[in-house]
Design a protein around this motif. Structure first.
Motif, PDB file in Angstrom:
ATOM      1  N   SER A   7       0.824  -1.003  -0.060  1.00 41.30           N
ATOM      2  CA  SER A   7       0.001  -0.025  -0.162  1.00 41.30           C
ATOM      3  C   SER A   7       0.917   1.300  -0.039  1.00 41.30           C
ATOM      4  CB  SER A   7      -0.866   0.070   1.110  1.00 41.30           C
ATOM      5  OG  SER A   7      -1.589  -1.040   1.309  1.00 41.30           O
ATOM      6  N   ILE A   8       0.726   2.021  -0.920  1.00 38.12           N
ATOM      7  CA  ILE A   8       1.497   3.310  -1.134  1.00 38.12           C
ATOM      8  C   ILE A   8       0.458   4.538  -0.743  1.00 38.12           C
ATOM      9  CG2 ILE A   8       2.861   4.643  -2.548  1.00 38.12           C
ATOM     10  CD1 ILE A   8       2.271   1.283  -3.731  1.00 38.12           C
ATOM     11  N   PHE A   9       0.822   5.522  -0.010  1.00 35.66           N
ATOM     12  CA  PHE A   9       0.186   6.708   0.180  1.00 35.66           C
ATOM     13  C   PHE A   9       0.813   7.777  -0.915  1.00 35.66           C
ATOM     14  CE2 PHE A   9      -0.491   4.336   4.060  1.00 35.66           C
ATOM     15  CZ  PHE A   9      -1.857   4.540   4.402  1.00 35.66           C
ATOM     16  N   ILE A  10       0.047   8.253  -1.657  1.00 37.72           N
ATOM     17  CA  ILE A  10       0.384   9.166  -2.539  1.00 37.72           C
ATOM     18  C   ILE A  10      -0.263  10.492  -2.613  1.00 37.72           C
ATOM     19  CG2 ILE A  10       1.665   7.570  -4.262  1.00 37.72           C
ATOM     20  CD1 ILE A  10      -0.822   7.545  -6.044  1.00 37.72           C
ATOM     21  N   GLU A  11       0.004  11.458  -2.874  1.00 35.83           N
ATOM     22  CA  GLU A  11      -0.348  12.906  -2.860  1.00 35.83           C
ATOM     23  C   GLU A  11      -1.384  12.832  -4.335  1.00 35.83           C
ATOM     24  OE1 GLU A  11       2.909  12.440  -3.010  1.00 35.83           O
ATOM     25  OE2 GLU A  11       3.398  13.371  -0.914  1.00 35.83           O
ATOM     26  N   ASN A  12      -2.352  13.551  -3.959  1.00 33.97           N
ATOM     27  CA  ASN A  12      -3.473  13.433  -5.191  1.00 33.97           C
ATOM     28  C   ASN A  12      -2.902  14.591  -6.189  1.00 33.97           C
ATOM     29  OD1 ASN A  12      -5.508  13.050  -6.818  1.00 33.97           O
ATOM     30  ND2 ASN A  12      -7.043  13.641  -5.353  1.00 33.97           N
ATOM     31  N   GLN A  13      -1.936  14.415  -6.748  1.00 30.80           N
ATOM     32  CA  GLN A  13      -1.545  15.326  -7.693  1.00 30.80           C
ATOM     33  C   GLN A  13      -1.045  14.745  -9.093  1.00 30.80           C
ATOM     34  OE1 GLN A  13       2.950  16.928  -6.583  1.00 30.80           O
ATOM     35  NE2 GLN A  13       1.648  16.732  -5.009  1.00 30.80           N
ATOM     36  N   SER A  14      -0.955  15.530 -10.248  1.00 29.61           N
ATOM     37  CA  SER A  14      -0.764  14.984 -11.374  1.00 29.61           C
ATOM     38  C   SER A  14       0.928  14.338 -11.333  1.00 29.61           C
ATOM     39  CB  SER A  14      -0.575  16.140 -12.549  1.00 29.61           C
ATOM     40  OG  SER A  14      -0.306  15.633 -13.944  1.00 29.61           O
ATOM     41  N   GLY A  15       1.084  13.108 -12.002  1.00 33.40           N
ATOM     42  CA  GLY A  15       2.284  12.675 -12.079  1.00 33.40           C
ATOM     43  C   GLY A  15       2.794  11.614 -10.756  1.00 33.40           C
ATOM     44  N   ARG A  16       2.092  11.570  -9.658  1.00 34.43           N
ATOM     45  CA  ARG A  16       2.575  10.852  -8.840  1.00 34.43           C
ATOM     46  C   ARG A  16       2.244   9.467  -8.818  1.00 34.43           C
ATOM     47  NH1 ARG A  16       6.326  11.830  -5.342  1.00 34.43           N
ATOM     48  NH2 ARG A  16       5.432  10.980  -3.444  1.00 34.43           N
ATOM     49  N   LEU A  17       1.248   9.073  -9.674  1.00 33.71           N
ATOM     50  CA  LEU A  17       1.013   7.588  -9.886  1.00 33.71           C
ATOM     51  C   LEU A  17       1.765   7.319 -10.861  1.00 33.71           C
ATOM     52  CD1 LEU A  17      -0.948   5.125  -9.332  1.00 33.71           C
ATOM     53  CD2 LEU A  17      -2.600   6.008 -11.035  1.00 33.71           C
ATOM     54  N   TRP A  18       2.110   7.889 -11.932  1.00 31.39           N
ATOM     55  CA  TRP A  18       3.187   7.569 -12.881  1.00 31.39           C
ATOM     56  C   TRP A  18       4.508   7.210 -12.214  1.00 31.39           C
ATOM     57  CZ3 TRP A  18       7.711  10.064 -13.768  1.00 31.39           C
ATOM     58  CH2 TRP A  18       8.588   9.392 -14.808  1.00 31.39           C
ATOM     59  N   GLU A  19       4.920   8.165 -11.311  1.00 35.74           N
ATOM     60  CA  GLU A  19       6.134   8.032 -10.623  1.00 35.74           C
ATOM     61  C   GLU A  19       6.411   6.692  -9.833  1.00 35.74           C
ATOM     62  OE1 GLU A  19       8.920  10.550  -7.605  1.00 35.74           O
ATOM     63  OE2 GLU A  19       7.091  11.120  -8.164  1.00 35.74           O
ATOM     64  N   VAL A  20       5.333   6.367  -9.206  1.00 37.16           N
ATOM     65  CA  VAL A  20       5.125   4.881  -8.602  1.00 37.16           C
ATOM     66  C   VAL A  20       5.408   3.932  -9.622  1.00 37.16           C
ATOM     67  CG1 VAL A  20       3.905   3.258  -7.297  1.00 37.16           C
ATOM     68  CG2 VAL A  20       3.944   5.843  -6.551  1.00 37.16           C
ATOM     69  N   CYS A  21       4.410   3.915 -10.676  1.00 36.36           N
ATOM     70  CA  CYS A  21       4.611   3.040 -11.503  1.00 36.36           C
ATOM     71  C   CYS A  21       6.035   2.888 -12.392  1.00 36.36           C
ATOM     72  CB  CYS A  21       3.548   2.872 -12.549  1.00 36.36           C
ATOM     73  SG  CYS A  21       1.855   2.563 -11.988  1.00 36.36           S
ATOM     74  N   ASN A  22       6.431   3.979 -12.747  1.00 37.82           N
ATOM     75  CA  ASN A  22       7.809   3.886 -13.616  1.00 37.82           C
ATOM     76  C   ASN A  22       8.955   3.500 -12.380  1.00 37.82           C
ATOM     77  OD1 ASN A  22       9.246   4.944 -15.732  1.00 37.82           O
ATOM     78  ND2 ASN A  22      10.248   6.359 -14.258  1.00 37.82           N
ATOM     79  N   LEU A  36      -7.117   1.767  -6.227  1.00 34.20           N
ATOM     80  CA  LEU A  36      -6.489   3.225  -6.212  1.00 34.20           C
ATOM     81  C   LEU A  36      -7.814   3.790  -5.632  1.00 34.20           C
ATOM     82  CD1 LEU A  36      -4.721   5.636  -6.126  1.00 34.20           C
ATOM     83  CD2 LEU A  36      -5.464   6.145  -8.467  1.00 34.20           C
ATOM     84  N   ALA A  37      -7.796   4.288  -4.431  1.00 35.10           N
ATOM     85  CA  ALA A  37      -8.861   4.992  -3.693  1.00 35.10           C
ATOM     86  C   ALA A  37      -8.409   6.294  -3.425  1.00 35.10           C
ATOM     87  CB  ALA A  37      -9.233   4.249  -2.360  1.00 35.10           C
ATOM     88  N   ASP A  38      -8.967   7.420  -3.470  1.00 37.55           N
ATOM     89  CA  ASP A  38      -8.724   8.586  -3.292  1.00 37.55           C
ATOM     90  C   ASP A  38      -9.456   9.651  -2.541  1.00 37.55           C
ATOM     91  OD1 ASP A  38     -10.404   9.065  -5.369  1.00 37.55           O
ATOM     92  OD2 ASP A  38      -9.370  10.712  -6.261  1.00 37.55           O
ATOM     93  N   THR A  39      -8.845  10.630  -2.005  1.00 34.70           N
ATOM     94  CA  THR A  39      -9.584  11.610  -1.308  1.00 34.70           C
ATOM     95  C   THR A  39      -9.272  12.925  -2.121  1.00 34.70           C
ATOM     96  OG1 THR A  39      -7.790  12.189   0.211  1.00 34.70           O
ATOM     97  CG2 THR A  39      -9.507  10.701   0.739  1.00 34.70           C
ATOM     98  N   SER A  40      -9.700  14.096  -1.765  1.00 29.71           N
ATOM     99  CA  SER A  40      -9.062  15.365  -2.404  1.00 29.71           C
ATOM    100  C   SER A  40      -7.835  15.648  -2.177  1.00 29.71           C
ATOM    101  CB  SER A  40      -9.949  16.446  -1.898  1.00 29.71           C
ATOM    102  OG  SER A  40      -9.696  16.593  -0.528  1.00 29.71           O
ATOM    103  N   ASP A  41      -6.953  15.033  -1.222  1.00 27.64           N
ATOM    104  CA  ASP A  41      -5.628  15.399  -0.778  1.00 27.64           C
ATOM    105  C   ASP A  41      -4.675  14.194  -1.262  1.00 27.64           C
ATOM    106  OD1 ASP A  41      -6.428  18.006   0.094  1.00 27.64           O
ATOM    107  OD2 ASP A  41      -6.835  17.138   2.300  1.00 27.64           O
ATOM    108  N   PHE A  42      -4.967  13.106  -0.959  1.00 27.59           N
ATOM    109  CA  PHE A  42      -4.118  11.811  -1.205  1.00 27.59           C
ATOM    110  C   PHE A  42      -4.967  10.510  -1.783  1.00 27.59           C
ATOM    111  CE2 PHE A  42      -5.774  11.195   3.093  1.00 27.59           C
ATOM    112  CZ  PHE A  42      -5.984   9.810   3.320  1.00 27.59           C
ATOM    113  N   GLY A  43      -4.227   9.738  -2.085  1.00 27.46           N
ATOM    114  CA  GLY A  43      -4.662   8.349  -2.659  1.00 27.46           C
ATOM    115  C   GLY A  43      -3.899   7.236  -1.771  1.00 27.46           C
ATOM    116  N   ILE A  44      -4.762   6.208  -1.673  1.00 35.20           N
ATOM    117  CA  ILE A  44      -3.987   4.861  -1.212  1.00 35.20           C
ATOM    118  C   ILE A  44      -3.844   3.795  -2.427  1.00 35.20           C
ATOM    119  CG2 ILE A  44      -4.171   2.908   0.254  1.00 35.20           C
ATOM    120  CD1 ILE A  44      -5.675   4.768   2.182  1.00 35.20           C
TER     121      ILE A  44
END
Length: 143
Positions: A7-22, A36-44
């Motif tokens: 489980s990775i906590f990531i900020e809900n901003q453009s590019g962060r999901l790509w960064e993990v996958c990359n 992937l579940a998200d809120t306005s500030d972060f995702g899990i």
């Protein structure tokens, strides 16, 4: 019959999901299933990968907030009512599903559901006693 989920906590901003996958891709980590579940500030981002220990360490080294959780992979008949059959067993045994997500390996055979339960051992026993196959980590990691 438990498997390791990352489980990775990531900020809900453009590019962060790509960064993990990359990062995972560059290090030979193959994603087998995700949620992937998200809120306005972060995702899990919850992942089942081919090498969970390596993925965990690489993500930690890259300063991600990451955790490991035991989940269960269950074969579910890929037909109408297949999931209901599994959920009835859980209901009849008073087992709570905290969350779940799925993937289909081959259409028309079995789907594979990833479950997180409040009582993991009790869930494994109830499913196995009712003829439901739970998969080992090695079976999932090498798909």
């Amino acid at each position: 019959m438990k498997i390791t989920q990352i489980s990775i906590f990531i900020e809900n901003q453009s590019g962060r999901l790509w960064e993990v996958c990359n990062i995972l891709g560059e290090n030979g980590i193959n994603i087998r299933a995700l949620s992937l579940a998200d809120t306005s500030d972060f995702g899990i981002l919850r992942l089942i990968v081919n090498d969970p220990e390596k993925a965990y360490n690489i993500l930690k080294e890259n300063e991600f907030t990451v955790g490991k959780t035991d989940v269960i992979a269950v074969e579910v008949p890929d037909k109408p009512g297949g999931l209901a059959q599994i959920l009835k067993i859980l209901r009849d045994n008073n087992i709570n599903v905290e969350y779940m997500y799925a993937f289909v390996e081959r259409s028309g055979e079995e789907a594979i559901m990833i479950f997180r339960f409040d009582e993991t051992e009790k869930a494994i026993e109830a499913l196995n006693n009712n003829g439901i196959k739970t998969l080992k980590g090695e079976e999932i990691y090498k798909l």
